[in-house]
Design a protein around this motif. Sequence first.
Motif: not given
Length: 221
Positions: A176-196
């Motif tokens: 029933n559904g999926f686990y999903q996780v991700g990060l986007a990195v720009e230089g030293e800055k990390k932000t949660p990646a958009p949901t697929l």
Amino acid sequence: MSRLGPVITLAAGAVLFAGLGVASVTATPAARETAAAASAAPTTDAATEPPPPAETATAKPTPARADYATRVKGGLLAISVRNGKAIAYFCDGRTEAWFKGRAADGTIDLEGFGEANVTAALGGGKAAGELALGGKTWDFSAPLVKKPSGLYRASAVVRGAQIKAGWIMLRRPDGNGFYQVGLAVEGEKKTPAPTLDTTRPNAPVRLGDTTLYPQDIEEIS
């Protein structure tokens, strides 16, 4: 004088006969010794079979293409194997780590930043091994997965700065559904990646003003 002639002849014949007898007796042991030596000497036979070759270990099979994923250390770990090479990605939403290396003889040995690494044995429909990260280690057993589960990545250049993003998607055990996780990195800055989009994980996604194009792991350079 005429009677001595036969006597001398007979005497000479006896001496000759005795000499031949001695020669015969002397020659017989030598012949026996020669025959014995010949029978005792090692023989070489061209038809003799060579010794069997030494046994060699059979290499364990390594899949040419396979994807594995599992939950570990409060996050997700995904591994992709492609033609003798492998790549792995760990992410828990705050920390991420990429690993890369070889896949051979039914095993993977991947290195990450610093002392981080992933090692595992491949077989029985899973990758079972150890994740070392941040000075700690965790055992894991990651089953084979099929898309949309697995590893995705994307990159883009915005105003001269490169943005890299990684995602892991894993179907829940109950289906029933999926686990999903991700990060986007720009230089030293990390932000949660958009949901697929789980139905179209390769669909473009927006990160602020930037469009990212998630890609499956097709080749590992």
